[in-house]
Design a protein around this motif. Structure first.
Motif, short mmCIF file in Angstrom:
data_model
loop_
_atom_site.label_atom_id
_atom_site.label_comp_id
_atom_site.label_asym_id
_atom_site.label_seq_id
_atom_site.Cartn_x
_atom_site.Cartn_y
_atom_site.Cartn_z
N VAL A 87 -42.77 -32.81 -46.75
CA VAL A 87 -43.94 -33.55 -47.22
C VAL A 87 -44.78 -33.82 -45.99
N ARG A 88 -45.76 -32.98 -45.74
CA ARG A 88 -46.46 -33.00 -44.47
C ARG A 88 -47.95 -32.79 -44.66
N PRO A 89 -48.78 -33.56 -43.91
CA PRO A 89 -50.20 -33.24 -43.87
C PRO A 89 -50.41 -31.94 -43.10
N GLY A 90 -51.48 -31.23 -43.42
CA GLY A 90 -51.81 -30.04 -42.65
C GLY A 90 -52.20 -30.38 -41.23
N ILE A 91 -52.90 -31.51 -41.04
CA ILE A 91 -53.30 -31.98 -39.71
C ILE A 91 -52.74 -33.38 -39.52
N ARG A 92 -52.06 -33.60 -38.38
CA ARG A 92 -51.48 -34.91 -38.10
C ARG A 92 -51.76 -35.30 -36.65
#
Length: 474
Positions: free
Chosen positions: A382-387
């Motif tokens: 469960v990850r944002p594309g940009i962090r």
């Protein structure tokens, strides 16, 4: 030529050939006045009969260089050497162009490479200095590296490693190294510097044990002198890594670590331009680790531009498309700094975040522009594309100033496309500022960032939901 000075008129051959000699060429202690030139006679060098600079085959080292100056070799084939194709130390000025080096290191010795300036026993060596040109070559089947330049002392004033095709085997048993390894480290009393360098338009394939292109500077000795690996903020003294195509053999047989890694570690400064690597038809791809990584560790000061790259990563668990950040070398009170622009990149098929920028583990300052990138959803978790992260549990006081706009980004597992993580809620500890933002907490922070990134698919505050601040990064 040993213990004999070569004069200013140079020692010039059209070609040099040998088959089965212990070494094809030996230069040892030839003075600083002139050097060996092998000029060839035009044509394309692709096999023993076509290389007009000659063919050296079945030797220990094809060309062995020690304490020599101004070596320039054109259109020579070097094949089937038990150690390096070309090997040298204490060499000032070197050029190898339009050549073919194949099957280096058949005795399976450590660091045996197609072209190697990599003696490291003392940890204070000047292996290569001055102006370096390695262009237009085919370098294949080295046991370790295609090109390996590793210094602990001296200054390379200008290096051009461009237009080469560098290929290893696809087996970790027969390929142990990196396509291009370009290192300037130091010791308690010495430091290696690189004024500027261009690593451009190379095609690097396979290398299942290590990296595609590795450029590292700085001094990991806390009491030693600081190094220069490009001048931070300079428009001219740059380590430019541009226009390269870097790919593992397949999604199942990948480059062993990063495709491109650029780091200054310890004491020193650096300046990188990592741009236009990969294309839509030939992206940076099939890599175990982060596809493009740029970092400032310890007490380093680094500026970097990462732009217009195309990444289809096919990478491993948690690895990024583009990763940039700071961390400690000596301890959590280290004060690394990184000023980075990440713009107009196209990134897909990452297991981790497409873009991850972090200030962690230290007392760092990161100034980051992340603009106009297109990032597909990560493949895992469960990850944002940009962090972007400011601080973690180890940090004393890491800070981020972020200018983020115009990005198209998707998240995985139901996450938003953009993620911001601040350690703690105190605005002056692990500071997280956003350029021009008046909001300090949810939902104002999300609304402001969403407004700058209408294609970003929303903003997630991963840890703290307050304590954010304004900063200026136009």
């Amino acid at each position: 030529v040993a213990s004999t000075t070569i004069g200013a008129a140079h020692l010039t051959f059209r070609s040099i050939s040998a088959n089965g000699a212990t070494n094809g060429v030996i230069l040892n202690t030839t003075g600083a006045s002139g050097g060996l030139k092998v000029v060839g006679n035009g044509g394309t060098c692709s096999s023993p009969g076509t290389c007009t600079g000659g063919a050296i085959q079945n030797a220990a080292v094809g060309v062995s260089l020690t304490s020599t100056t101004g070596v320039a070799i054109d259109r020579m084939l070097i094949q089937n050497t038990t150690s390096h194709g070309v090997g040298g130390t204490q060499v000032n000025g070197f050029s190898f162009t339009n050549g073919f080096v194949d099957n280096s290191g058949t005795a399976l010795g450590a660091e045996a490479s197609n072209i190697a300036f990599n003696t490291t026993a003392a940890g204070t060596e000047t292996n290569l200095s001055g102006v370096v040109t390695i262009t237009g070559n085919t370098l294949t089947n080295a046991y370790y590296h295609g090109v390996d330049i590793f210094n602990f002392n001296g200054t390379i004033t200008d290096a051009t490693i461009s237009g080469n095709t560098i290929t290893s085997s696809t087996s970790t048993a027969t390929s142990k190294g990196t396509g291009i390894r370009f290192i300037a480290f130091g010791s308690a009393t010495t430091i290696a510097n690189v004024t500027k360098a261009t690593l451009a338009n190379n095609v690097v394939s396979n290398f299942p044990s290590a990296a595609g292109i590795m450029a590292q500077g700085g001094n990991g000795n806390a009491g030693g002198p600081a190094g220069v690996f490009g001048t931070a903020g300079s428009g001219t003294n740059v380590i430019a890594i541009t226009g390269n195509r870097v790919a593992g053999n397949s999604a199942a047989n990948r480059i062993g670590t990063q495709a491109i890694i650029a780091v200054v570690n310890g004491r020193g400064q650096g300046n990188f331009d990592i741009s236009t690597n990969g294309t839509v038809g030939n992206p940076i791809t099939n890599v175990v680790g982060t596809a493009i990584a740029v970092s400032s560790f310890g007490l380093a000061n680094v500026t970097a531009n990462v732009a217009n790259n195309v990444v289809v990563a096919n990478n491993a668990v948690g690895a990024q498309g583009i990763g940039a950040g700071t961390s400690q070398t000596f301890g959590a009170t280290d004060t690394p700094s990184l000023t980075v622009t990440i713009s107009n990149n196209t990134i897909s098929q990452t297991d981790g975040n497409g873009i991850l920028v972090t200030a962690r583990d230290a007392t760092a300052t990161v100034r980051a522009k992340i603009q106009n990138n297109t990032v597909a959803a990560p493949l895992g978790g469960v990850r944002p594309g940009i962090r972007v992260d400011a601080g973690n549990g180890v940090s004393v006081d890491d800070s981020i100033c972020l200018n983020i706009s115009g990005n198209t980004s998707a998240g995985s597992g139901g996450s938003q496309g953009l993620g911001l993580r601040k350690q703690g809620t105190v605005s002056t500890t692990n500071d997280f500022g956003v350029n021009g933002m008046g909001a300090t907490s949810t939902p104002g922070v999300e609304a402001y960032v969403d407004g700058l990134n209408p294609g970003g698919n929303g903003t997630l505050l991963i840890s703290a939901t307050s304590g954010f601040s304004n900063c200026s990064l136009p």
